[in-house]
Motif scaffolding. Structure first.
Motif, PDB file in Angstrom:
ATOM      1  N   VAL A 118       0.955  -1.460  -0.148  1.00 53.04           N
ATOM      2  CA  VAL A 118      -0.056  -0.077  -0.017  1.00 53.04           C
ATOM      3  C   VAL A 118       0.966   1.379   0.066  1.00 53.04           C
ATOM      4  N   GLY A 119       1.927   1.315   0.698  1.00 53.58           N
ATOM      5  CA  GLY A 119       2.701   2.538   0.724  1.00 53.58           C
ATOM      6  C   GLY A 119       4.141   2.312   1.392  1.00 53.58           C
ATOM      7  N   PRO A 120       4.913   3.338   1.504  1.00 53.85           N
ATOM      8  CA  PRO A 120       6.120   3.166   1.781  1.00 53.85           C
ATOM      9  C   PRO A 120       6.265   2.625   3.376  1.00 53.85           C
ATOM     10  N   ASP A 121       5.344   2.734   4.200  1.00 56.01           N
ATOM     11  CA  ASP A 121       5.267   1.788   5.421  1.00 56.01           C
ATOM     12  C   ASP A 121       5.284   0.250   5.245  1.00 56.01           C
ATOM     13  N   GLY A 122       5.067   0.078   4.061  1.00 55.37           N
ATOM     14  CA  GLY A 122       4.931  -1.460   3.958  1.00 55.37           C
ATOM     15  C   GLY A 122       3.566  -2.174   4.349  1.00 55.37           C
ATOM     16  N   ALA A 123       2.561  -1.411   4.608  1.00 58.29           N
ATOM     17  CA  ALA A 123       1.231  -1.889   5.038  1.00 58.29           C
ATOM     18  C   ALA A 123       0.666  -2.766   3.741  1.00 58.29           C
ATOM     19  N   THR A 124       0.112  -3.733   4.205  1.00 59.51           N
ATOM     20  CA  THR A 124      -0.510  -4.525   3.257  1.00 59.51           C
ATOM     21  C   THR A 124      -2.059  -4.505   3.137  1.00 59.51           C
ATOM     22  N   TYR A 125      -2.577  -5.028   1.740  1.00 62.12           N
ATOM     23  CA  TYR A 125      -3.954  -5.221   1.702  1.00 62.12           C
ATOM     24  C   TYR A 125      -4.135  -6.497   1.212  1.00 62.12           C
ATOM     25  N   VAL A 126      -4.787  -7.403   1.869  1.00 61.29           N
ATOM     26  CA  VAL A 126      -5.273  -8.853   1.124  1.00 61.29           C
ATOM     27  C   VAL A 126      -6.627  -8.771   0.995  1.00 61.29           C
ATOM     28  N   ASP A 127      -6.815  -9.020  -0.357  1.00 59.29           N
ATOM     29  CA  ASP A 127      -8.250  -9.158  -1.182  1.00 59.29           C
ATOM     30  C   ASP A 127      -8.802 -10.308  -0.477  1.00 59.29           C
ATOM     31  N   PRO A 128      -9.992 -10.045   0.203  1.00 62.38           N
ATOM     32  CA  PRO A 128     -10.621 -11.220   0.832  1.00 62.38           C
ATOM     33  C   PRO A 128     -11.389 -12.394  -0.135  1.00 62.38           C
ATOM     34  N   ASP A 129     -11.383 -11.950  -1.374  1.00 64.02           N
ATOM     35  CA  ASP A 129     -11.828 -12.733  -2.590  1.00 64.02           C
ATOM     36  C   ASP A 129     -10.742 -13.810  -3.094  1.00 64.02           C
ATOM     37  N   VAL A 130      -9.426 -13.397  -2.708  1.00 69.40           N
ATOM     38  CA  VAL A 130      -8.469 -14.255  -3.270  1.00 69.40           C
ATOM     39  C   VAL A 130      -8.099 -15.621  -2.257  1.00 69.40           C
ATOM     40  N   PRO A 131      -8.028 -16.578  -2.781  1.00 64.55           N
ATOM     41  CA  PRO A 131      -7.785 -17.927  -1.921  1.00 64.55           C
ATOM     42  C   PRO A 131      -6.674 -17.671  -1.252  1.00 64.55           C
ATOM     43  N   PRO A 132      -6.430 -18.466  -0.135  1.00 63.02           N
ATOM     44  CA  PRO A 132      -5.387 -18.594   0.879  1.00 63.02           C
ATOM     45  C   PRO A 132      -4.075 -19.047  -0.042  1.00 63.02           C
ATOM     46  N   GLY A 133      -2.929 -18.682   0.355  1.00 63.19           N
ATOM     47  CA  GLY A 133      -1.679 -19.585  -0.181  1.00 63.19           C
ATOM     48  C   GLY A 133      -1.679 -20.850   0.515  1.00 63.19           C
ATOM     49  N   PRO A 134      -0.432 -21.586   0.245  1.00 64.61           N
ATOM     50  CA  PRO A 134      -0.141 -22.633   0.381  1.00 64.61           C
ATOM     51  C   PRO A 134      -0.024 -22.622   2.053  1.00 64.61           C
TER      52      PRO A 134
END
Length: 173
Positions: free
Chosen positions: A131-147
């Motif tokens: 999201v920005g230089p602070d390294g914050a993240t957004y995880v889309d709830p429609d995307v299946p989880p990773g392994p």
């Protein structure tokens, strides 16, 4: 990052695993295009885009690699924050040291609506959308989880985030 899009420039369209790969509609003066930055994962780059023409929203993205390989890829879109889905699909594409368009869907939404489009690499550990230089993240709830990740308390593997990148836009209004 500029790559040759000869398949797309020819106007060709193919369907791979139920996801159409085609050039987006040609933009005119009334179409606004917003794209995320390119995001690197191993030897692949991904980018998510949305075209808005009045109340029409078209989601799509790109996957690129300097090597030749098969790659799973998915795309999803939604009215924010958790409104109606704009469509979701996954496919396998053949990358031949090129860039491939992954077409999403075109949907009519109300004027002034905030929407997002996310392209992701199924079963590929990632960080979510930066999201920005602070390294914050957004995880889309429609995307299946990773392994499954490292084992957590009680010996249960922790799910990981799937590699993804998201773009947000507003319809005119």
């Amino acid at each position: 990052m500029k790559k040759s899009l000869s398949l797309l420039a020819s106007g060709a369209a193919i369907v791979v695993g139920g996801v159409a790969l085609a050039a987006p509609a040609s933009a005119d003066a009334s179409t606004t295009t917003k794209c995320s930055d390119w995001k690197l994962n191993a030897d692949r780059y991904i980018q998510s885009c949305v075209d808005i023409t009045g109340d029409q929203v078209h989601t799509y993205g790109f996957i690129s690699s300097a090597s030749s390989r098969d790659s799973a890829v998915g795309i999803t879109g939604r009215i924010d924050p958790f409104g109606a889905s704009l469509g979701r699909g996954e496919s396998s594409v053949q990358l031949n040291a090129d860039t491939v368009l992954v077409d999403g869907s075109t949907t009519t939404v109300a004027a002034g609506t905030k929407v997002h489009s996310t392209i992701y690499l199924p079963n590929t550990p990632g960080t979510g959308t930066l999201v920005g230089p602070d390294g914050a993240t957004y995880v889309d709830p429609d995307v299946p989880p990773g392994p499954a990740g490292p084992t957590g308390p009680g010996g249960v593997p922790k799910p990981t985030v799937t590699e993804q990148v998201t773009v947000w836009a507003y319809t005119a209004g």
